[in-house]
Scaffold this motif. Sequence first.
Motif, PDB file in Angstrom:
ATOM      1  N   LEU A 492      29.493 -14.668  16.895  1.00 15.29           N
ATOM      2  CA  LEU A 492      29.520 -15.973  17.537  1.00 15.29           C
ATOM      3  C   LEU A 492      30.384 -16.924  16.713  1.00 15.29           C
ATOM      4  O   LEU A 492      30.436 -16.814  15.485  1.00 15.29           O
ATOM      5  CB  LEU A 492      28.106 -16.555  17.643  1.00 15.29           C
ATOM      6  N   ILE A 494      30.725 -21.050  16.268  1.00 14.82           N
ATOM      7  CA  ILE A 494      30.192 -22.365  16.607  1.00 14.82           C
ATOM      8  C   ILE A 494      31.120 -23.424  16.029  1.00 14.82           C
ATOM      9  O   ILE A 494      31.405 -23.425  14.826  1.00 14.82           O
ATOM     10  CB  ILE A 494      28.765 -22.575  16.042  1.00 14.82           C
ATOM     11  N   ILE A 506      21.508 -23.060  14.108  1.00 18.48           N
ATOM     12  CA  ILE A 506      22.409 -22.039  14.630  1.00 18.48           C
ATOM     13  C   ILE A 506      22.354 -20.779  13.768  1.00 18.48           C
ATOM     14  O   ILE A 506      22.318 -19.652  14.271  1.00 18.48           O
ATOM     15  CB  ILE A 506      23.849 -22.599  14.690  1.00 18.48           C
ATOM     16  N   SER A 507      22.340 -20.990  12.462  1.00 17.07           N
ATOM     17  CA  SER A 507      22.293 -19.852  11.548  1.00 17.07           C
ATOM     18  C   SER A 507      21.018 -19.039  11.749  1.00 17.07           C
ATOM     19  O   SER A 507      21.030 -17.802  11.759  1.00 17.07           O
ATOM     20  CB  SER A 507      22.392 -20.337  10.103  1.00 17.07           C
ATOM     21  N   SER A 510      21.119 -17.057  14.953  1.00 18.82           N
ATOM     22  CA  SER A 510      22.044 -15.942  14.808  1.00 18.82           C
ATOM     23  C   SER A 510      21.407 -14.808  14.012  1.00 18.82           C
ATOM     24  O   SER A 510      21.520 -13.633  14.367  1.00 18.82           O
ATOM     25  CB  SER A 510      23.326 -16.429  14.120  1.00 18.82           C
ATOM     26  N   ASN A 515      23.102 -11.382  15.160  1.00 16.34           N
ATOM     27  CA  ASN A 515      24.521 -11.646  15.390  1.00 16.34           C
ATOM     28  C   ASN A 515      25.210 -12.061  14.099  1.00 16.34           C
ATOM     29  O   ASN A 515      24.597 -12.633  13.198  1.00 16.34           O
ATOM     30  CB  ASN A 515      24.706 -12.768  16.414  1.00 16.34           C
ATOM     31  N   LEU A 517      28.142 -14.650  12.478  1.00 16.44           N
ATOM     32  CA  LEU A 517      28.369 -16.053  12.821  1.00 16.44           C
ATOM     33  C   LEU A 517      29.532 -16.635  12.037  1.00 16.44           C
ATOM     34  O   LEU A 517      29.637 -16.458  10.829  1.00 16.44           O
ATOM     35  CB  LEU A 517      27.098 -16.862  12.537  1.00 16.44           C
ATOM     36  N   LEU A 519      31.249 -20.454  11.467  1.00 16.49           N
ATOM     37  CA  LEU A 519      30.972 -21.881  11.643  1.00 16.49           C
ATOM     38  C   LEU A 519      32.219 -22.689  11.290  1.00 16.49           C
ATOM     39  O   LEU A 519      32.842 -22.447  10.250  1.00 16.49           O
ATOM     40  CB  LEU A 519      29.818 -22.315  10.741  1.00 16.49           C
ATOM     41  N   ILE A 553      27.147 -14.901   7.689  1.00 12.70           N
ATOM     42  CA  ILE A 553      27.368 -16.260   8.194  1.00 12.70           C
ATOM     43  C   ILE A 553      28.517 -16.861   7.394  1.00 12.70           C
ATOM     44  O   ILE A 553      28.403 -17.069   6.185  1.00 12.70           O
ATOM     45  CB  ILE A 553      26.111 -17.131   8.067  1.00 12.70           C
ATOM     46  N   VAL A 758      20.896 -23.283  19.806  1.00 11.05           N
ATOM     47  CA  VAL A 758      22.302 -23.411  19.436  1.00 11.05           C
ATOM     48  C   VAL A 758      22.978 -24.482  20.282  1.00 11.05           C
ATOM     49  O   VAL A 758      24.104 -24.881  20.010  1.00 11.05           O
ATOM     50  CB  VAL A 758      23.068 -22.080  19.608  1.00 11.05           C
ATOM     51  N   LEU A 776      21.347 -15.575  23.016  1.00  6.43           N
ATOM     52  CA  LEU A 776      22.324 -14.946  22.138  1.00  6.43           C
ATOM     53  C   LEU A 776      22.248 -13.427  22.201  1.00  6.43           C
ATOM     54  O   LEU A 776      22.717 -12.732  21.309  1.00  6.43           O
ATOM     55  CB  LEU A 776      22.111 -15.419  20.694  1.00  6.43           C
TER      56      LEU A 776
END
Length: 809
Positions: A492, A494, A506-507, A510, A515, A517, A519, A553, A758, A776
């Motif tokens: 993903l 973001i 969001i983290s 994820s 997932n 990620l 950022l 991440i 998210v 997600l």
Amino acid sequence: DRAPDVPYAINRTTHTHSHTRTYSRMSTPTTEIPSRAVLRSARRVCVKAGTSVVANENGRPSLTRVGAIAEQIGELNARGIQVIFVSSGAVGMGKRLLRKQRRMQMSFLDMHNETAGEEDAVHATSDDANAMTSRTSFLSLLDVNQRPHTLQEKKKFYDSACAAAGQFEMMNLYCSLFNQCDVAASQILVTQADFVDPVRLKNLKYSIERLLALGIVPIINENDAVSANTGYTSDDVFSDNDSLAALCARSFDAEALLLLTDVDGVYDQPPTNKGAKMLPLYIPESSEVAIGAKSAQGRGGMASKIEAASNAVAVGSKCSACVVASGADLNCIRSVFGPDNKFGQKGTLFVTPGSGLQTQAMQDLKDVMEGNTNVSEEARNKAMAARAEARKLQAMPHKVRQDILTAVADALMARKEELLAANALDVEAAEKDGIAMVLKKRLKLTEAKLATLASGLKQLAGLSDPLGVVKSKRELADGMELSLITVPIGVLMIIFESRPDSMPQISALSLASGNGLLLKGGKEAMHSNSAIHKVIGDAIEAGSDGKIKRDIIALITSRGQVSDMLALDDVIDLVIPRGSNQLVSYIKANTRIPVLGHADGVCHVYVDSSASAESAKKLAVDAKIDYPSACNAMETLLLHKDSIDNGVANQTLMALRAAGVRCLGGPNAMRLGLCDTAAKQMKCEYGDLTCMVEVVDTMDQAIDWIHQYGSGHTEAIVCDEASDAGEEFLRRVDAACVFKNCSTRFADGFRFGLGAEVGISTGRIHSRGPVGVEGLLTTKWQLRSNNTNIVAEFAGDKPAKTYTHKELM
């Protein structure tokens, strides 16, 4: 990021105005490099339109392009910018007009004389211009396909009557178009003598200054009818309208010149060649350019434009910048000299050698090239690393993800002082930069926000495993079982503005969904983002006992354009923008990667005729003031007409105003005297303590209003518990979230029990409303067979095996 403190200037007739601007190299549609932004401050500019821009191939004027030029010059004129306009196209228009007149008269002429005239044209010599009859020169001009270039050939073929006739037609056209834009224009025809003779040049300058001072646009062209277009040698003052425009810019103290041509700018090779690249900045002796064929209509090719642009900005000229760009772009003048960067950067920039502007332009080019390379390369590498770590995490027990989430939640509280100190630096910088109050509120972190985040993460850790959930199961045949299970989407990305508190949410989502990620935060939260990312990365490695690296991440920190990241559709699976309407709309329009999000948060609260005053005012006030800048805050209050008679409307409005809310009236609300100030637009996300109020006759009208002016985010009704209106409202309103007797502020992942979110999606595919872990995830099919099965066994008139297609769940 700040631009280097290099002075650069747009020169003025009376003084030099220096600029040093702060700018962001990140990613909004309006971001602009300083060397281009400074052009917008020019107060006197010269614009040249080439023949290929003004006229079509048949010689007729292009009303679309010429009209757009007139409109844009009108806009500059209205802003107080003085415009000198150099226009080509007269000869082409005149040629068409004379050809038309010839054909009209042919029926009155003796065909024998027509034939004799053609024979004369064949035997006429180029050395004796006086021997050429008027008909001979006319025919030769009309019949020639390629304009000659030698002086000898021009004496034979050039007919000054075309220029005279064309100038009249061209000025008629410009007069009509400029009148429509409330712009006064004048015509000035010049020859080389007007620039060579000191007295004539002085008079010419005086005329230009007087016209510009009165807001009149001088339209300048070569007086071809008199000069016979002799300016073709290197010793001449100008050889075409490109060099004439450069001379005008220098002589009349224009601060910048724009050459409108038939290509987007200067290319490193002919633009029709495969792999040709446009140069954003032309630097003499270092920019390699291969010149292709010139326009079929005009006199000057790309070589003449490069020469003219270089001469315009030569050392000693008050014209410090020139842009060569496409006149086919109907917003080209706006893009260069307009008030903002709405239409993006266009064309190739030429600047005065050795000037501060050249230093800045070269630095801008270096920064953009480094940023473009770094951001895409960095994002690609980090996306691949994040995918690798995510696949490792997916294969591990659910307990590992739970331990990581718990570790992140604990770290947020244990290191809160560190996070708040970093955030304070961002808030202080924001106050100095004077950013909008809405963004400042979103930017600020508090201990209470961190506590809410930590609580949400622990709630998320306590949920059941979202991966491997069987969504359906079916028996295809005896011994064959098909299952549909949940799996992570992949990687993903973001992109968010001014929302450091969104990073932990969001983290966490994820991580919970397995997932990877990426950022990319705004520069206004640079310190906060870096600190939060470090805390989360440490917690990931500690919580997993080193089994999962912090690479799962990634925070993109290089200076570059989001547009480059949006092109990485081969390594990024989903983009989720968190920020302004402008950011979300830009991302949706500029990527092939699927986008999950919403561009507007225009939420309504409808007060039904059955609603009590206590319920209406309590819900409306909460929906507006709890967090005015949130996307789920109420922006429009719809009142049933009966609420005015029973006093509910008045009490609700009094409660809102007592809470500091400014109420703007819709048409009916203004007519009934409920508000003092009318709303300028019916659909608006105010993002502060402002809302619109409107009165409707029925719930049907309320629903129609919501569908017309809402954004499909969150809509709420206030009604009596026993009223059927509530259920009907829930059933009929088309939005991601529809509430009965609940504040719109409940549209939130944490409040929904999702642990975190998210974002909120107003789309209709994949996920809608607050997006938690389930949003997600995607699915995959698993097919299990007790024995070996092949398709051939199920085919034919007498198959060995048959399908059962029995639903097992």
